[in-house]
Design a protein around this motif. Sequence first.
Motif, PDB file in Angstrom:
ATOM      1  N   ALA A  48       0.855  -1.195   0.000  1.00 19.72           N
ATOM      2  CA  ALA A  48       0.000   0.000   0.000  1.00 19.72           C
ATOM      3  C   ALA A  48       0.884   1.236   0.000  1.00 19.72           C
ATOM      4  CB  ALA A  48      -0.930   0.002   1.206  1.00 19.72           C
ATOM      5  N   ARG A  49       0.266   2.363  -0.269  1.00 17.59           N
ATOM      6  CA  ARG A  49       0.979   3.635  -0.239  1.00 17.59           C
ATOM      7  C   ARG A  49       0.385   4.520   0.849  1.00 17.59           C
ATOM      8  NH1 ARG A  49       1.097   2.201  -5.706  1.00 17.59           N
ATOM      9  NH2 ARG A  49       3.184   2.338  -6.648  1.00 17.59           N
ATOM     10  N   PHE A  50       1.226   5.403   1.371  1.00 16.94           N
ATOM     11  CA  PHE A  50       0.815   6.299   2.448  1.00 16.94           C
ATOM     12  C   PHE A  50       1.116   7.742   2.063  1.00 16.94           C
ATOM     13  CE2 PHE A  50       1.601   2.218   4.398  1.00 16.94           C
ATOM     14  CZ  PHE A  50       0.611   2.092   5.348  1.00 16.94           C
ATOM     15  N   GLN A  51       0.256   8.630   2.540  1.00 12.88           N
ATOM     16  CA  GLN A  51       0.442  10.070   2.339  1.00 12.88           C
ATOM     17  C   GLN A  51       0.314  10.741   3.702  1.00 12.88           C
ATOM     18  OE1 GLN A  51       0.977  12.356  -0.477  1.00 12.88           O
ATOM     19  NE2 GLN A  51       1.350  13.574   1.383  1.00 12.88           N
ATOM     20  N   PRO A  60       5.837   4.064   0.083  1.00 14.55           N
ATOM     21  CA  PRO A  60       5.200   2.762  -0.105  1.00 14.55           C
ATOM     22  C   PRO A  60       5.631   1.805   1.005  1.00 14.55           C
ATOM     23  CG  PRO A  60       7.137   2.880  -1.483  1.00 14.55           C
ATOM     24  CD  PRO A  60       7.078   4.175  -0.715  1.00 14.55           C
ATOM     25  N   SER A  61       4.838   0.774   1.203  1.00 10.07           N
ATOM     26  CA  SER A  61       5.178  -0.276   2.163  1.00 10.07           C
ATOM     27  C   SER A  61       4.622  -1.601   1.665  1.00 10.07           C
ATOM     28  CB  SER A  61       4.612   0.038   3.549  1.00 10.07           C
ATOM     29  OG  SER A  61       4.854  -1.040   4.443  1.00 10.07           O
ATOM     30  N   ALA A  62       5.415  -2.648   1.824  1.00  3.26           N
ATOM     31  CA  ALA A  62       4.980  -3.984   1.419  1.00  3.26           C
ATOM     32  C   ALA A  62       4.684  -4.866   2.624  1.00  3.26           C
ATOM     33  CB  ALA A  62       6.048  -4.645   0.547  1.00  3.26           C
ATOM     34  N   GLN A  63       4.552  -4.261   3.819  1.00  2.00           N
ATOM     35  CA  GLN A  63       4.309  -5.032   5.032  1.00  2.00           C
ATOM     36  C   GLN A  63       3.108  -4.489   5.801  1.00  2.00           C
ATOM     37  OE1 GLN A  63       5.842  -7.718   5.387  1.00  2.00           O
ATOM     38  NE2 GLN A  63       7.687  -7.504   4.149  1.00  2.00           N
ATOM     39  N   VAL A  64       2.061  -4.146   5.076  1.00  3.61           N
ATOM     40  CA  VAL A  64       0.845  -3.635   5.714  1.00  3.61           C
ATOM     41  C   VAL A  64      -0.031  -4.813   6.140  1.00  3.61           C
ATOM     42  CG1 VAL A  64      -1.202  -2.200   5.407  1.00  3.61           C
ATOM     43  CG2 VAL A  64       0.959  -1.544   4.332  1.00  3.61           C
ATOM     44  N   ASN A 130      -7.769 -27.026  -4.101  1.00  6.87           N
ATOM     45  CA  ASN A 130      -6.474 -26.381  -4.314  1.00  6.87           C
ATOM     46  C   ASN A 130      -6.429 -24.996  -3.663  1.00  6.87           C
ATOM     47  OD1 ASN A 130      -5.603 -28.567  -5.909  1.00  6.87           O
ATOM     48  ND2 ASN A 130      -6.586 -27.688  -7.715  1.00  6.87           N
ATOM     49  N   ARG A 131      -6.902 -24.960  -2.435  1.00  7.74           N
ATOM     50  CA  ARG A 131      -6.970 -23.678  -1.731  1.00  7.74           C
ATOM     51  C   ARG A 131      -5.578 -23.071  -1.596  1.00  7.74           C
ATOM     52  NH1 ARG A 131      -6.650 -21.549   3.498  1.00  7.74           N
ATOM     53  NH2 ARG A 131      -8.159 -19.913   3.920  1.00  7.74           N
ATOM     54  N   HIS A 132      -5.444 -21.887  -2.094  1.00  6.84           N
ATOM     55  CA  HIS A 132      -4.166 -21.204  -2.013  1.00  6.84           C
ATOM     56  C   HIS A 132      -4.431 -19.702  -1.942  1.00  6.84           C
ATOM     57  CE1 HIS A 132       0.038 -20.260  -2.545  1.00  6.84           C
ATOM     58  NE2 HIS A 132      -0.255 -19.495  -3.577  1.00  6.84           N
ATOM     59  N   LEU A 133      -4.040 -19.099  -0.816  1.00  3.84           N
ATOM     60  CA  LEU A 133      -4.232 -17.659  -0.673  1.00  3.84           C
ATOM     61  C   LEU A 133      -3.240 -16.917  -1.559  1.00  3.84           C
ATOM     62  CD1 LEU A 133      -4.748 -17.290   3.185  1.00  3.84           C
ATOM     63  CD2 LEU A 133      -6.449 -17.593   1.388  1.00  3.84           C
ATOM     64  N   LEU A 134      -3.741 -15.921  -2.233  1.00  6.92           N
ATOM     65  CA  LEU A 134      -2.910 -15.160  -3.161  1.00  6.92           C
ATOM     66  C   LEU A 134      -2.039 -14.158  -2.418  1.00  6.92           C
ATOM     67  CD1 LEU A 134      -5.653 -14.393  -5.848  1.00  6.92           C
ATOM     68  CD2 LEU A 134      -3.875 -16.154  -5.966  1.00  6.92           C
ATOM     69  N   GLU A 135      -0.806 -14.030  -2.854  1.00  8.62           N
ATOM     70  CA  GLU A 135       0.082 -13.020  -2.296  1.00  8.62           C
ATOM     71  C   GLU A 135      -0.246 -11.663  -2.926  1.00  8.62           C
ATOM     72  OE1 GLU A 135       2.392 -13.049   0.003  1.00  8.62           O
ATOM     73  OE2 GLU A 135       2.325 -15.179   0.486  1.00  8.62           O
ATOM     74  N   PRO A 136      -0.380 -10.623  -2.123  1.00  9.09           N
ATOM     75  CA  PRO A 136      -0.611  -9.290  -2.699  1.00  9.09           C
ATOM     76  C   PRO A 136       0.546  -8.876  -3.604  1.00  9.09           C
ATOM     77  CG  PRO A 136      -1.094  -9.310  -0.348  1.00  9.09           C
ATOM     78  CD  PRO A 136      -0.438 -10.617  -0.660  1.00  9.09           C
ATOM     79  N   LEU A 137       0.242  -8.058  -4.578  1.00  8.46           N
ATOM     80  CA  LEU A 137       1.246  -7.609  -5.529  1.00  8.46           C
ATOM     81  C   LEU A 137       2.101  -6.492  -4.926  1.00  8.46           C
ATOM     82  CD1 LEU A 137      -1.020  -7.371  -8.701  1.00  8.46           C
ATOM     83  CD2 LEU A 137       0.671  -9.156  -8.208  1.00  8.46           C
ATOM     84  N   VAL A 138       3.406  -6.574  -5.127  1.00 10.64           N
ATOM     85  CA  VAL A 138       4.315  -5.495  -4.743  1.00 10.64           C
ATOM     86  C   VAL A 138       4.501  -4.617  -5.978  1.00 10.64           C
ATOM     87  CG1 VAL A 138       6.598  -4.892  -3.896  1.00 10.64           C
ATOM     88  CG2 VAL A 138       5.456  -6.942  -3.030  1.00 10.64           C
ATOM     89  N   GLU A 139       3.947  -3.422  -5.952  1.00 12.12           N
ATOM     90  CA  GLU A 139       3.850  -2.590  -7.143  1.00 12.12           C
ATOM     91  C   GLU A 139       4.940  -1.539  -7.260  1.00 12.12           C
ATOM     92  OE1 GLU A 139       0.029  -1.091  -6.272  1.00 12.12           O
ATOM     93  OE2 GLU A 139      -1.034  -2.821  -7.070  1.00 12.12           O
ATOM     94  N   ASP A 140       5.826  -1.467  -6.270  1.00 15.01           N
ATOM     95  CA  ASP A 140       6.856  -0.438  -6.318  1.00 15.01           C
ATOM     96  C   ASP A 140       8.035  -0.897  -5.468  1.00 15.01           C
ATOM     97  OD1 ASP A 140       8.220   1.836  -6.841  1.00 15.01           O
ATOM     98  OD2 ASP A 140       6.801   3.232  -5.922  1.00 15.01           O
ATOM     99  N   TYR A 141       9.177  -0.273  -5.709  1.00 19.51           N
ATOM    100  CA  TYR A 141      10.369  -0.606  -4.938  1.00 19.51           C
ATOM    101  C   TYR A 141      10.214  -0.085  -3.514  1.00 19.51           C
ATOM    102  CZ  TYR A 141      15.176  -0.431  -3.241  1.00 19.51           C
ATOM    103  OH  TYR A 141      16.299  -0.574  -2.488  1.00 19.51           O
ATOM    104  N   VAL A 142      10.490  -0.960  -2.561  1.00 12.83           N
ATOM    105  CA  VAL A 142      10.397  -0.588  -1.147  1.00 12.83           C
ATOM    106  C   VAL A 142      11.794  -0.637  -0.553  1.00 12.83           C
ATOM    107  CG1 VAL A 142       9.383  -1.130   1.083  1.00 12.83           C
ATOM    108  CG2 VAL A 142       8.077  -1.525  -1.012  1.00 12.83           C
ATOM    109  N   GLU A 143      12.226   0.472  -0.008  1.00 15.36           N
ATOM    110  CA  GLU A 143      13.592   0.586   0.503  1.00 15.36           C
ATOM    111  C   GLU A 143      13.635   0.350   2.003  1.00 15.36           C
ATOM    112  OE1 GLU A 143      15.311   4.368  -0.184  1.00 15.36           O
ATOM    113  OE2 GLU A 143      17.312   3.808   0.539  1.00 15.36           O
ATOM    114  N   GLY A 144      14.630  -0.423   2.426  1.00 16.47           N
ATOM    115  CA  GLY A 144      14.878  -0.608   3.850  1.00 16.47           C
ATOM    116  C   GLY A 144      13.970  -1.632   4.493  1.00 16.47           C
ATOM    117  N   PRO A 145      14.280  -2.031   5.750  1.00 14.11           N
ATOM    118  CA  PRO A 145      13.465  -3.010   6.486  1.00 14.11           C
ATOM    119  C   PRO A 145      12.176  -2.403   7.015  1.00 14.11           C
ATOM    120  CG  PRO A 145      15.226  -2.194   7.884  1.00 14.11           C
ATOM    121  CD  PRO A 145      15.435  -1.568   6.525  1.00 14.11           C
TER     122      PRO A 145
END
Length: 226
Positions: A48-51, A60-64, A130-145
């Motif tokens: 997700a993205r934050f403002q 951006p963040s990939a750990q929401v 074949n239940r398999h939860l989908l991984e959310p898409l990472v749509e941008d480069y995320v820097e740092g931990p």
Amino acid sequence: MELWERKFTLKMALRVPGHSWSLTQEDNLNPWSLPYGWHQFQQKKCFARFQCSSCPNCWPSAQVLVTFHMHLDARERRGRVKMRPFGQKCKRCWGRKFEKPKFSEKNVERILDNVVLTIQEKLYRQPVANRHLLEPLVEDYVEGPHDTARCEACALGICYLRDLAPQSQPSAPPYHFVATASRAVTSPSGPQAQWVADTRDGTEAMNYAVVIVIVLLMLAALYFRN
């Protein structure tokens, strides 16, 4: 929320026709308190993205984390879902407010597909092939931990990344305490225990020697007096 509600209602109508489902967002949804009859699903690693509302910074963040609570009233054929996306604080202006995440339409689709699969499995007891939860898409480069200090989920103690963060462990104390009927006794362990034992033995031997010397002196005094 209009996008979330519209897509969720459509997906549930296709999967469970004849039942009415609603989706609402509750900012005070408590992940630690789940009422009877409700089920919880947590979508991790969302992108997700934050403002920031106080400065122009955006990130951006990939750990929401997004938490969902789900309930089905089988008699009324009605279901309810409450959701809470957890926010992050701005690191540039050190704002105190947790900003809300903004998701793309593609990630909304993926997250809701996982919610629907969970509802089918937990509330309708439907086997999902074949239940398999989908991984959310990472749509941008995320820097740092992951910034655990500014994560709302970490602040509440429910973010799994908070447990994975390296933490300094306090060293074990050199003494342990053994409670007795009268007082607590401090007992050393390891090399200190050996040193204390040796010292105690030496002290006891010295005490015995002093007693013997005193007795011999008293006997000698009595002998010479007579």
